[in-house]
Design an enzyme around this catalytic site. Sequence first.
Site, short mmCIF file in Angstrom:
data_model
loop_
_atom_site.label_atom_id
_atom_site.label_comp_id
_atom_site.label_asym_id
_atom_site.label_seq_id
_atom_site.Cartn_x
_atom_site.Cartn_y
_atom_site.Cartn_z
CD GLU A 199 -3.02 -0.79 2.11
OE1 GLU A 199 -3.87 -0.01 1.97
OE2 GLU A 199 -3.34 -1.69 3.21
CG HIS A 247 7.32 -28.73 5.38
ND1 HIS A 247 7.60 -30.27 5.48
CD2 HIS A 247 7.86 -28.05 6.27
CE1 HIS A 247 7.86 -30.25 6.65
NE2 HIS A 247 8.14 -29.24 7.29
CE LYS A 290 -12.62 -0.20 0.40
NZ LYS A 290 -12.34 0.90 1.44
#
Length: 354
Positions: free
Chosen positions: A237, A253, A347
């Site tokens: 951001e 892993h 948005k």
Amino acid sequence: MPHDLDQEFYVLRNDPKGMYRLTCEFGTQVQRANEIAQASSLPDWKATPDHVLLTGLGGSAVGGDFVRALFDHGAKVPFIVNREYTLPTYIGSGSLVVASSYSGNTEETLSAYSQAKRSGASILCVTSGGKLAELAKADGFPVVLIPGGQPPRTALGFNLIPVIVAMEKLGLIPANDMGALVQHINDCVAKWSIGVEVESNPTKQLALAMHGKVGTLYGLGNWQGIVANRWKGQINENSKNMVFANAFPELNHNEILGWVQADGQGVANWLTVVLQDGTESAKMKKRAEVTSRLIQGVSEIHTVTAPGGTLLEKMIGLTLYGDFVSLYLAALNDVDPENIDHINTLKGELANVP
């Protein structure tokens, strides 16, 4: 001649909304958040909940991640963080749900709040206002009202401290020394601010090292991984850079093998930051040592050790370190750290979806 990052006008030239100032004022924010939380009344919930769930997104959920780490190290019930429109099916009358939305209008959190109400769960809201505060007051649920008006990612103290205090008041976690935490934060700010030159300022040095590179942030354990994710969000951001986060031992892993061909994937420069407590077990230290050795031919390696004594101090101190790195990197990238145009576009379009 002074380095660019040692000159205030250079660091702040693209910061009209005061993201750097808000970061430097974090100690004051934590102190104010504690005062608000201590003055807030909570219902007399006598029964210990089966579990606590915090529902929120973005900066409002990060505080929940930190509280989860505190629960992992000192509680008798689990703490879950939910980042969805819906809640798990096990949420019911034995649940304590914390609805956290800095703006009070986060659509996912409002949806989860409604489900929590229908489930019969006990609810606590932490917000600066908006629709969430309106609903909670109308429904008779307690609200810790925090100051609004700043970017949510700079309001970690307002989102985090009231939840910690509420959990302490309910006897779910041991008490933390907030006065000592504030002093610790102020000491960190003094060490990493613009006035401390590059030669003595490790946050500036790391920002310079990361500039122009793709970063991988590796937490050497569970809470260190939580902080690595916070660094990721802040660099995304504030700095407008792509960066990735993971944690030991899980990355050993799978992701450790991704480095075998990483230098053939078109990335000119990789940089890896290992975030550590400094007191990890011998096994965990060996994991970091061997992993760094295996990837050092592909990625530049840096290690940052959390400052502080208590777990909360270490998490906050290491987080604040990353905040400063992200702001200095934003200055080097010549971008406005506050700007979130891409998020606002998303948005806006979501608002048209029924």
